[in-house]
Design an enzyme around this catalytic site. Structure first.
Site, short mmCIF file in Angstrom:
data_model
loop_
_atom_site.label_atom_id
_atom_site.label_comp_id
_atom_site.label_asym_id
_atom_site.label_seq_id
_atom_site.Cartn_x
_atom_site.Cartn_y
_atom_site.Cartn_z
N ASP A 267 11.78 36.57 48.04
CA ASP A 267 12.57 36.13 46.89
C ASP A 267 12.69 37.32 45.94
O ASP A 267 12.10 38.39 46.14
CB ASP A 267 11.95 34.90 46.21
CG ASP A 267 13.00 34.12 45.39
OD1 ASP A 267 14.08 34.68 45.12
OD2 ASP A 267 12.74 32.96 45.02
C1 BGC Z 1 15.55 32.36 43.24
C2 BGC Z 1 16.18 32.24 44.62
C3 BGC Z 1 17.52 32.92 44.64
C4 BGC Z 1 17.34 34.38 44.21
C5 BGC Z 1 18.62 35.19 44.23
C6 BGC Z 1 15.57 33.78 42.72
O1 BGC Z 1 15.20 33.85 41.38
O2 BGC Z 1 14.25 31.84 43.29
O3 BGC Z 1 16.30 30.89 44.97
O4 BGC Z 1 18.10 32.83 45.90
O5 BGC Z 1 16.83 34.39 42.89
O6 BGC Z 1 19.46 34.84 43.21
#
Ligand code: BGC
Length: 738
Positions: A267
């Site tokens: 993530d």
């Molecule tokens: C979130 C993810 C997301 C990623 C990209 C993160 O803060 O937890 O779910 O896909 O950002 O935007």
């Protein structure tokens, strides 16, 4: 026709091309592939271009201008030494330009086919912008409505979440993932994120292994079996080892047990956050832990870029680990057909928000709305019987708010609001008086309440549009008090005093606690954040053009203190009954101390939820009877058929979601009091009766036992069929091991 042996996406061809490319790549080029950059960040001029030319980027995210995406692809493909195209990632969570209901709303449809169609719509639109990889579906089971990300989740139930996971993967990836209108899906957040303590985002999770396997991992296993191409690790801690550094989770379970051959991405910056968790001492150690654990690509961080080469040279991370990660990334690119067609030609794809997209958004919104209560048939409103209606509240005409969280690319200009739709629907037949009454859902200014009361007094009925605006749910938007924010409850009380029929339409990103208003209104339609076409859907439901058919994908607590409360709880040793519970107001202060029920309940609220999982009323009147089981005893490895008769005793044709639950009464680890084992949406005409059947294989009653092995244990099972998880229509059967 012969098998397409020479097709670029043929598995054997892919593997040989992967090996050939890896043989040619330098270590920095390999590490480049393992790096994802945020393409919307303001890098110094030429920084991104130079990195691409040097072959030092495997993927970008957050760039959706198709010309820019094509230019980035051109540099990667035409100006880098090996010409490897880019994965272009984006959070396409519930639609792209056309916004579908938020995922928990989609879950309320209990309609995997429709959810799949919604994901196809989203994939087609996103693909036209150059996106070839979505960070969806989010399939974290959540049993805590305080958590802001419950809005993005499929809710609390293993089976429902797993079916929707499969539907979304199939929808995004299509029948052929290399087709121009298909994109790679990403099952996230692996794993356990939905169990964050007290619903605080990013917090710790402590999940016993049997619960992890029997609950939280199940939708991911289903997604992997459905061919999901990528998996994202979770931000949260998991029993002391955050998933981004959890080798057991990413290698032993995901790869070795489940046979996943796709790509694992971290993530956002979660590799470097291993240090913040306290698992590693610096970025270099974080890069090492994550790579060894099995994170193939780092999202939006530079720990891999800065440290992996040294770690390989020092022998801390083996080149085999690097090569395996790069192979996973290249395989995804080859399967997507990016080497053959890296560029996007938007003209070859359907137009944004075309008729099919808008119709899918509307149908999904229609089926996602849950009729929580409807005293004395208050709903549907009749445009013939009413001469006027007051539409009151901050969410009646809030084009942006009805779209909900995660709508980076959603086109707010397309939103049709309930106010617009109701006006259009009733035309000149009904006088519509609109009073916003509150600036937003959080307002504490009640100056406009008098106008709202006056409008209600002058009208035949009042419809209140309440809830939460979109910013109150989603990532990092958790709440401790999940009642209606601001002065909304006071507004309800004021309108109630007019004596007019009061309907509440609630738009929200989570189950709210509604105890303080539930008796103040005659009917409640729970619409979640219904997306672009929320207005027409709500209008048609209010005026009975369609009957509500949504069912709750998560339990509605009475008060926050009941959380976690969910239908598949364990029985415990002292389960409460109506006869054993005592309310705090009933305790006789002057009597000597006596036992207070001695069962599992709270003294200051009821032991049941306000609305159970699976609940949802209809304008029809559905009656269940005659539950039957095909055999009282079945052998391990065979199938049993459980059926019941469903009758539409009302005078409206409507759809009902029929649900099958079971309980394994005695097992080597205690099992939930109910588990959903099947569901089906059926449409019945007035007076029609239908026998609804569910086939259940004994494998579907399996669970991970004490030894963490999947097992089905012979013994007695109860089975229920009905319209919600509290159905009483029960039969039983026994599994025997002959
Ligand atoms: C979130 C993810 C997301 C990623 C990209 C993160 O803060 O937890 O779910 O896909 O950002 O935007």
């Amino acid at each position: 026709m012969r098998a397409t042996a020479s097709r670029p996406t043929d598995p054997d061809t892919i593997e040989s091309r992967v090996s050939a490319l890896i043989a040619e790549m330098s270590l920095p080029e390999k590490i480049g592939q393992m790096t994802q950059l945020n393409a919307s960040e303001g890098y110094p001029p030429d920084y991104l271009g130079d990195r691409l030319r040097a072959g030092m980027v495997g993927s970008v995210l957050n760039q959706v201008d198709v010309h820019t995406v094509n230019e980035l692809q051109r540099i990667a493909v035409e100006e880098s030494r090996l010409g490897i195209p880019l994965l272009v990632g984006r959070d396409v969570i519930h639609g792209f330009k056309t916004v579908l209901p938020i995922p928990i709303g989609q879950a309320a449809t209990w309609n995997p086919e429709l959810v799949k169609e919604g994901a196809r719509v989203a994939a087609r639109e996103a693909a036209a912008a150059g996106v070839n990889w979505t960070f969806a579906p989010m399939i974290d089971i959540s049993r805590d409505p305080r958590w802001g990300r419950i809005a993005e989740s499929p809710g609390e139930c293993v089976l429902l979440a797993s079916r929707l996971a499969v539907a979304m993967v199939e929808g995004f990836q299509g029948e052929d993932v290399s087709a121009p209108d298909s994109i790679a899906a990403c099952a996230k957040h692996f794993a356990g994120y939905g169990a964050v303590e007290s619903g605080r985002d990013y917090a710790t999770t402590n999940i016993p292994d049997t619960k992890l396997r029997n609950v939280y991992l199940q939708p991911f296993k289903a997604a992997v079996d459905a061919g999901v191409m990528t998996v994202m690790t979770s931000f949260s801690d998991l029993n002391g080892v955050p998933p981004t550094g959890n080798e057991w989770l990413l290698r032993d379970v995901l790869r070795d047990e489940w046979g996943f051959e796709g790509l694992v991405v971290s993530d956002w910056d979660s590799v470097r956050q291993l240090q913040v968790h306290g698992l590693t001492e610096d970025d270099k150690a974080s890069a090492s832990e994550a790579a060894i654990a099995g994170v193939d690509m780092e999202m939006a961080g530079d720990a891999y870029f800065n440290h992996l080469a040294t770690l390989v040279e020092e022998g801390t991370v083996s080149i085999d680990i690097i090569d395996a990660a790069v192979a996973n990334i290249l395989r995804a690119k080859l399967r997507l057909g990016l080497f053959e067609q890296p560029y996007t030609k938007p003209d070859d794809l359907p137009a944004f928000s075309n008729e099919i997209a808008l119709q899918t958004a509307k149908t999904t919104a229609l089926q996602s709305v849950v009729l929580l209560k409807n005293d004395d048939g208050t709903l549907p409103l009749s445009s013939e019987a009413l001469s006027s209606v007051a539409l009151i509240g901050p969410l009646a005409d809030a084009a942006y708010e009805q779209l909900g969280t995660w709508i980076f690319d959603g086109n707010v200009d397309l939103s049709v609001t309930p106010l617009q739709s109701i006006r259009q629907l009733v035309g000149d037949d009904v006088d519509v008086r609109y009073v916003r009454a509150m600036q937003n859902s959080r307002s504490r200014a009640s100056a406009a309440f008098d106008d709202a009361v006056a409008a209600a007094e002058q009208s035949d009925a009042a419809v209140l549009f309440l809830g939460e605006e979109s910013i109150l749910s989603g990532e990092a938007h958790s709440r401790a008090d999940i009642s209606l924010p601001g002065d909304q409850a006071e507004l309800v009380r004021r309108i109630r005093q007019t004596g007019k029929p009061v309907v509440a339409v609630i738009l929200a990103g989570r189950p709210l606690t509604l105890s303080n208003i539930v008796d103040e209104v005659d009917a409640i339609l729970y619409a979640w954040h219904p997306g672009t076409m929320g207005g027409p859907a709500i209008a048609e439901l209010l005026f009975g053009i369609e009957s509500p058919s949504g069912k709750l994908p998560a339990t509605f607590p009475r008060v926050v203190g009941q959380i976690p409360i969910y239908y598949s709880q364990k029985n415990g040793g002292k389960p409460p009954t109506r006869d054993t519970v005592v309310h705090i107001d009933e305790i006789d202060t002057f009597a000597p101390q006596t036992s207070l029920g001695m069962t599992s309940f709270h003294l200051d609220t009821c032991f049941t939820p306000l609305f159970p999982f699976g609940h949802g009323l209809s304008y029809a009147s559905f009656e269940y009877r005659g539950i039957r089981v095909s055999a009282g005893e079945i052998r391990l490895g065979s199938t049993v058929t459980i059926s019941a008769e469903l009758r539409n005793a009302g005078d409206t044709a409507a759809e009902e979601v029929v649900q099958l639950y079971t309980r394994d009464l005695v097992a080597s680890i205690t099992r939930p009091v109910r588990e959903l084992k099947g569901f089906r949406r059926v449409r019945l005409e007035p007076g029609e009766t239908r026998t609804v059947e569910f086939e259940l294989h004994t494998d579907e009653l399996s669970f991970y036992g004490r030894d963490m092995k999947l097992t089905v244990e012979p013994g007695l099972f109860h089975a229920w069929i009905g319209g919600s998880s509290d159905t009483a229509l029960r039969t039983e059967f026994r599994i025997v091991d002959l």
